[in-house]
Design a protein around this motif. Structure first.
Motif, short mmCIF file in Angstrom:
data_model
loop_
_atom_site.label_atom_id
_atom_site.label_comp_id
_atom_site.label_asym_id
_atom_site.label_seq_id
_atom_site.Cartn_x
_atom_site.Cartn_y
_atom_site.Cartn_z
N GLN A 191 0.83 -1.22 0.00
CA GLN A 191 0.00 0.00 0.00
C GLN A 191 0.86 1.26 0.00
O GLN A 191 0.62 2.20 -0.75
N ALA A 192 1.89 1.26 0.88
CA ALA A 192 2.75 2.45 0.98
C ALA A 192 3.49 2.66 -0.33
O ALA A 192 3.62 3.78 -0.81
N ARG A 193 3.97 1.56 -0.94
CA ARG A 193 4.72 1.69 -2.20
C ARG A 193 3.82 2.27 -3.28
O ARG A 193 4.23 3.11 -4.06
N GLU A 194 2.57 1.80 -3.30
CA GLU A 194 1.65 2.30 -4.32
C GLU A 194 1.34 3.78 -4.09
O GLU A 194 1.32 4.57 -5.02
N ARG A 195 1.14 4.14 -2.82
CA ARG A 195 0.81 5.54 -2.52
C ARG A 195 1.92 6.48 -2.96
O ARG A 195 1.67 7.58 -3.41
N TYR A 196 3.16 6.03 -2.84
CA TYR A 196 4.29 6.91 -3.16
C TYR A 196 4.89 6.62 -4.53
O TYR A 196 5.93 7.14 -4.89
N GLY A 197 4.26 5.73 -5.28
CA GLY A 197 4.71 5.47 -6.65
C GLY A 197 6.11 4.88 -6.72
O GLY A 197 6.89 5.22 -7.61
N VAL A 198 6.42 3.95 -5.80
CA VAL A 198 7.73 3.29 -5.85
C VAL A 198 7.65 2.22 -6.94
O VAL A 198 6.81 1.32 -6.87
#
Ligand SMILES: Nc1ncnc2c1ncn2[C@@H]1O[C@H](COP(=O)(O)OP(=O)(O)OP(=O)(O)O)[C@@H](O)[C@H]1O
Length: 517
Positions: free
Chosen positions: A397-404
């Motif tokens: 989720q965090a990766r998706e939110r920050y576009g990693v």
């Protein structure tokens, strides 16, 4: 635009090289090079030509393959397929030593001088002149001075490297590589986190080297400087060459378009916030070069601290994060007193710190992305039990939110591109609703789309009431994000102004150490 022709608006191979340039034999050619990591394609058949005496910029979104390409040229990685030709010779088994012997040098964004040694020792590291087992210091200083003087670099050879500012360190590194015979010089984001005047110093040296015939590969996310400095630009996208253009024939929108393809760049300027109660208060904070320092940041306010490179700005962040011991003073976060550098107390009070040196202090490179994210959340997890499924779900989720963007599901942070590492750092520390946060160079190494996204995230934090203390050498970023700007010179606050009252020129002058007009 003429320069961006060919397949899908994209010229390939040497088609863009003009008659004049064709007369000079390329010093370096890559033909259809491919590189995969564990089955995922980082470079999918790339052509690249470098001429003597040209500055050839390499641009692209984070993870586009720029660093992988230059690591192949330096012999750090071996291509899976394709040809590397240096000075007309095919190099099938290039190693770092062979590449260096062939005149290929790289200066990485992370500076590599040995801090405790002098400039002369750094330049001549491993090759100090000696006779009868004794180092000939006079000769060493003379030789190092020649290496610097020849490039117009004014740095004392007796200076200890650690005492130099970041731009001077980069200049010395470049001088060392040129002294060692570098004719193909790869500069990997040399001006990232440098202010205007420092960046110009680097640009001057790059032009000097170009005029002397050095071939320069210049990686940068600062697109204005690319258009100003480069002769040609190669745009990479998803492991391919998306475009090759003469810098004089391409403008900024076209360059961005070639980089991002159909991805969107959301720049949503404009603040919708008002400062509330005092949240972050620094009182009498002193240490290193910083004299007792008072500063208040209110809820929903972004205060930028700016100053000449190497002056109080970075010192302030070192004191606040405990990298340097404070002589006196304290901070309060929502009224809770925190000793400077007491990271645990700061976290408990709702303070988050995003360091400017992500690999040394912000992330654990050998751990995976999700593990790094979980380390920061660990206060909220049961410490004796790792719930892997939850760890990965939250990480995703965090990766998706920050576009990693990564080639594999959850790779080690060390294998990510620089910009993606920065996004992991931000997502680790800014998630949730921190009361206050310290942001040091938050867009260091990120691409144009991610930069806009990060600015939007900072807007959001402030709109939701976080007090933000920003350290950035990028004056456009300061103008875009800050409500107030505080200027530090010789360790003291010399100006404190609402952002509406300063112009871009003021900020450039102040960063360079001049007076506000
Ligand atoms: N050693 C490695 N192991 C696994 N994957 C890697 C490795 N090195 C690079 N990659 C992957 O290859 C892709 C290209 O990365 P690269 O570092 O070349 O991008 P970049 O264009 O330099 O990006 P940035 O602008 O963020 O520095 C990325 O997805 C990256 O995660």
């Amino acid at each position: 635009m003429a320069a961006l022709d060919g397949r899908g608006g994209v010229p390939q191979g040497d088609a863009d090289i003009g008659l004049h340039e064709r007369q000079a034999a390329p010093v370096l050619q890559l033909r259809q090079v491919r590189k995969a990591f564990g089955g995922a394609q980082a470079l999918a058949g790339v052509d690249f030509t470098l001429l003597p005496g040209e500055v050839h910029a390499l641009v692209g979104m984070n993870g586009a393959g720029k660093s992988t390409l230059v690591e192949l040229i330096c012999g750090a990685f071996t291509p899976d397929a394709g040809d590397i030709v240096i000075d007309g010779q095919h190099r099938s088994a290039l190693t770092p030593r062979r590449a260096h012997a062939a005149g290929v040098s790289i200066v990485h964004q992370k500076r590599t001088l040995v801090n405790g040694l002098t400039v002369a020792e750094n330049i001549l590291l491993g090759r100090l002149p000696a006779r009868g087992g004794r180092i000939r210091w006079k000769q060493a200083h003379r030789e190092a001075a020649r290496a610097l003087d020849g490039l117009g670099i004014e740095v004392a050879t007796e200076a200890v490297a650690g005492s130099l500012g970041p731009a001077e360190q980069t200049l010395v590194e470049i001088a060392r590589e040129v002294h060692l015979g570098g004719r193909v010089l790869i500069l990997d984001e040399p001006t990232a986190s440098l202010g205007g005047r420092d960046a110009q110093t680097i640009h001057r040296l790059v032009r000097t080297l170009r005029d002397r015939g050095t071939a320069i590969v210049y990686i940068s996310h600062h697109l204005d400087e690319v258009l100003d400095l480069a002769d040609r630009v190669t745009v990479m996208r998803d492991g391919h060459v998306a475009a090759v253009a003469r810098a004089a024939e391409i403008d900024l929108p076209a360059l961005i378009n070639a980089m991002v393809g159909d991805r969107l760049v959301h720049d949503r300027p404009g603040r919708n916030r008002s400062a509330g109660e005092a949240v972050l208060e620094l009182t009498g904070l002193a240490g290193g070069r910083l004299h007792p320092f008072d500063l208040t940041v209110r809820a929903g306010e972004v205060v930028a601290v700016l100053g000449p490179a190497g002056d109080g700005q970075s010192e302030l962040f070192r004191l606040l994060t405990g990298l340097r011991r404070a002589k006196s003073g304290h901070l309060t976060v929502n009224g809770a007193k925190v000793a400077p550098g007491d990271v645990g107390a700061g976290l408990a009070a709702g303070l988050r710190c995003v360091t400017g040196d992500r690999l040394s202090y912000g992330l654990v490179p050998v751990l995976s992305v999700d593990e790094n994210l979980a380390l920061v959340r660990r206060g909220r997890l049961r410490p004796w039990l790792v719930r892997w499924r939850r760890l990965h779900a939250e990480g995703r989720q965090a990766r998706e939110r920050y576009g990693v963007t990564t080639l594999h599901a959850d790779p080690p942070v060390a294998s990510l591109s620089g910009g993606n590492q920065q996004k992991v750092l931000l997502s680790a520390w800014l998630d949730g609703e921190p009361a206050a946060c310290l942001l040091e160079e938050p867009t260091n190494g990120v691409d144009v789309a991610a930069k806009a996204e990060i600015h939007h995230i900072v807007d959001g934090l402030a709109e939701r009431g976080t007090a933000v203390l920003l350290g950035s050498s990028d004056v456009d970023e300061v103008l875009r994000l800050a409500d107030r700007v505080v200027v530090v010179r010789s360790g003291r606050i010399v100006a404190d102004s609402p952002i509406e009252k300063v112009t871009r020129d003021d900020l450039v002058t102040l960063t360079a150490g001049g007076d506000q007009s």
